[in-house]
Design a protein around this motif. Structure first.
Motif, PDB file in Angstrom:
ATOM      1  N   UNK A 298       0.868  -1.181   0.000  1.00 29.32           N
ATOM      2  CA  UNK A 298       0.000   0.000   0.000  1.00 29.32           C
ATOM      3  C   UNK A 298       0.914   1.243   0.000  1.00 29.32           C
ATOM      4  N   UNK A 299       1.499   1.518  -1.177  1.00 27.53           N
ATOM      5  CA  UNK A 299       2.496   2.582  -1.272  1.00 27.53           C
ATOM      6  C   UNK A 299       1.867   3.951  -1.026  1.00 27.53           C
ATOM      7  N   UNK A 300       0.599   4.073  -1.403  1.00 23.38           N
ATOM      8  CA  UNK A 300      -0.075   5.358  -1.206  1.00 23.38           C
ATOM      9  C   UNK A 300      -0.059   5.731   0.283  1.00 23.38           C
ATOM     10  N   UNK A 301      -0.434   4.760   1.133  1.00 20.91           N
ATOM     11  CA  UNK A 301      -0.443   5.056   2.580  1.00 20.91           C
ATOM     12  C   UNK A 301       0.973   5.161   3.144  1.00 20.91           C
ATOM     13  N   UNK A 302       1.860   4.336   2.624  1.00 19.20           N
ATOM     14  CA  UNK A 302       3.230   4.330   3.162  1.00 19.20           C
ATOM     15  C   UNK A 302       3.886   5.705   3.043  1.00 19.20           C
ATOM     16  N   UNK A 303       3.499   6.463   2.028  1.00 19.25           N
ATOM     17  CA  UNK A 303       4.123   7.777   1.809  1.00 19.25           C
ATOM     18  C   UNK A 303       3.106   8.905   1.973  1.00 19.25           C
ATOM     19  N   UNK A 304       2.099   8.685   2.848  1.00 20.25           N
ATOM     20  CA  UNK A 304       0.978   9.614   2.878  1.00 20.25           C
ATOM     21  C   UNK A 304       1.152  10.784   3.843  1.00 20.25           C
ATOM     22  N   UNK A 305       2.216  10.838   4.617  1.00 23.38           N
ATOM     23  CA  UNK A 305       2.384  11.991   5.531  1.00 23.38           C
ATOM     24  C   UNK A 305       3.869  12.309   5.642  1.00 23.38           C
ATOM     25  N   UNK A 306       4.131  13.529   6.106  1.00 22.33           N
ATOM     26  CA  UNK A 306       5.548  13.897   6.233  1.00 22.33           C
ATOM     27  C   UNK A 306       6.241  13.027   7.283  1.00 22.33           C
ATOM     28  N   UNK A 307       5.487  12.650   8.336  1.00 26.70           N
ATOM     29  CA  UNK A 307       6.088  11.788   9.375  1.00 26.70           C
ATOM     30  C   UNK A 307       6.511  10.444   8.769  1.00 26.70           C
ATOM     31  N   UNK A 308       5.682   9.915   7.851  1.00 24.53           N
ATOM     32  CA  UNK A 308       6.020   8.645   7.205  1.00 24.53           C
ATOM     33  C   UNK A 308       7.218   8.816   6.266  1.00 24.53           C
ATOM     34  N   UNK A 309       7.256   9.943   5.544  1.00 26.81           N
ATOM     35  CA  UNK A 309       8.388  10.166   4.634  1.00 26.81           C
ATOM     36  C   UNK A 309       9.685  10.257   5.444  1.00 26.81           C
ATOM     37  N   UNK A 310       9.597  10.939   6.571  1.00 23.56           N
ATOM     38  CA  UNK A 310      10.771  11.075   7.449  1.00 23.56           C
ATOM     39  C   UNK A 310      11.212   9.694   7.937  1.00 23.56           C
ATOM     40  N   UNK A 311      10.201   8.907   8.363  1.00 21.84           N
ATOM     41  CA  UNK A 311      10.506   7.557   8.877  1.00 21.84           C
ATOM     42  C   UNK A 311      11.148   6.714   7.784  1.00 21.84           C
TER      43      UNK A 311
END
Ligand SMILES: C[S@@+](CC[C@H](N)C(=O)[O-])C[C@H]1O[C@@H](n2cnc3c(N)ncnc32)[C@H](O)[C@@H]1O
Length: 362
Positions: free
Chosen positions: A85-98
């Motif tokens: 589920x790549x859409x959710x995996x990259x859906x917030x700045x916190x996730x992008x940072x992680x």
């Protein structure tokens, strides 16, 4: 740094492979990839110090780490990636940072090795002796920061290794990515060009020796959000026309999975618009991890075969690209003793470096 002998031997290997791939291009289509990936990792000596690797990791820490909540965010991203589920995996700045903290950090160390591998080919460009201009890099799919930090590290280790030849071109790095990575890459660029954060217990000597990985005057990086598969000829000309090195790292297979024709069009357009003497670097997962189905057919083609087919065609000797370095499967193994709050992984990759030739005149 790769010495001239090693560069020459890799070049010979690539030349032989070009000739071989011309002969076998047709017969190999769709066959299972070779078992080269199963070979033991090459023995290699490296000029990259563990201190430099630690500095790269510290850039990720200083730029992006906010606290133990990052560990929880990494777990959530991992779950979404596992479920594809790549859409959710990259859906917030916190996730992008992680994501960048967990995955780009280790990749950056692997890419440092990659830049050491190709350095022998790029020495003149890196020293600015070809144009007197900055060395310009375009990283396709590079928003997550691994390329940015490894290129800063590359500048650092080549500067260290060549004290007697201090001239170094500045580096101008353009990242282009379909996802909104700019806030993350800006933070990484700021950390790479600022004094590393030291512990309050750091000695006076450490404080005195504390310097940025690379100075602001020698290193610039920007990140654009764009779908490269939608680039037309004019956009490719504007983006890549004056570039010295285009990198496509762990992204080509993803582009092929999205659309084979659009990816072929992009590669052809890069061929038309990149200047003579410029380089194209492709790094991706080796062997069976990088295969591409065409028109939904069951038969899958090795990514490398498709790449050669587009860039070298049936007559590599007269193609506009010369493959100067190639390795179907290579390991980067993390050394003992690096300090980092998150798990890091070794990296296995295939690597191909092409140099743009001038058109042959009959
Ligand atoms: C597997 S990640 C690799 C990231 C980075 N290059 C690395 O090696 O760590 C693939 C990257 O390509 C980007 N990407 C995928 N399709 C793209 C497209 N059509 N245009 C631009 N970027 C794309 C993704 O957003 C992602 O950042």
């Amino acid at each position: 740094m790769m010495n001239n002998d090693r560069a020459r031997s890799l070049q010979n290997k690539a030349a032989k492979q070009n000739a071989k791939s011309a002969k076998s291009a047709k017969s190999n289509a769709g066959k299972a990839p070779s078992k080269a990936e199963d070979r033991p990792p090459q023995q290699r000596s490296s000029k990259i110090s563990r201190a430099l690797q630690q500095k790269c990791l510290n850039i990720f820490r200083d730029a992006l780490w906010t606290g133990p909540e990052d560990v929880a965010a990494v777990q959530e991203v991992k779950g979404h990636l596992y479920n594809r589920d790549f859409h959710r995996a990259f859906s917030s700045e916190a996730y992008l940072r992680a994501y960048a903290l967990r995955w780009s950090a280790a990749r950056a160390l692997g890419y440092l090795q990659v830049f050491e591998d190709i350095d022998g080919f790029l020495t003149d460009l890196r020293k600015g002796t070809v144009s007197g201009q900055p060395l310009k890099v375009l990283s396709v799919g590079g928003g997550a920061g691994a390329e940015l930090v490894s290129i800063a590290g590359w500048h650092n280790f080549t500067a260290d290794a060549r004290d007697s030849e201090p001239e170094q071109a500045s580096l101008d790095v353009k990242l282009v990515d379909i996802a909104a990575w700019q806030p993350i890459s800006d933070k990484l660029c700021e950390a790479a060009t600022s004094m590393p954060v030291l512990s309050k217990y750091a000695s006076a000597a450490l404080r005195e020796a504390n310097v940025p990985m690379v100075s602001k005057e020698h290193f610039q990086a920007t990140c654009d959000q764009a779908d490269v598969l939608e680039w037309n000829e004019e956009t490719v000309a504007a983006q890549a026309g004056s570039i010295d090195l285009v990198t496509i790292m762990f992204t080509l297979n993803e582009l092929y999975s999205t659309s084979v024709p659009k990816t072929q069009r992009l590669l052809k357009s890069l061929t038309t618009n990149m200047r003579e003497g410029a380089y194209l670097l492709v790094v991706d997962s080796p062997g069976s991890y990088s295969t591409v189905a065409i028109n939904g057919a069951e038969k899958k083609y090795p990514m490398q075969w498709l790449l050669d087919h587009t860039l070298l065609g049936r007559q590599p000797e007269t193609a506009l690209w010369e493959k100067v370095l190639t390795n179907e499967s290579q390991w980067f193994r993390l050394p003992e003793g690096l300090e980092y709050a998150l798990e890091l992984e070794n990296m296995r990759y295939q690597i191909h470096l092409f140099r743009r030739r001038s058109p042959q005149t009959e």
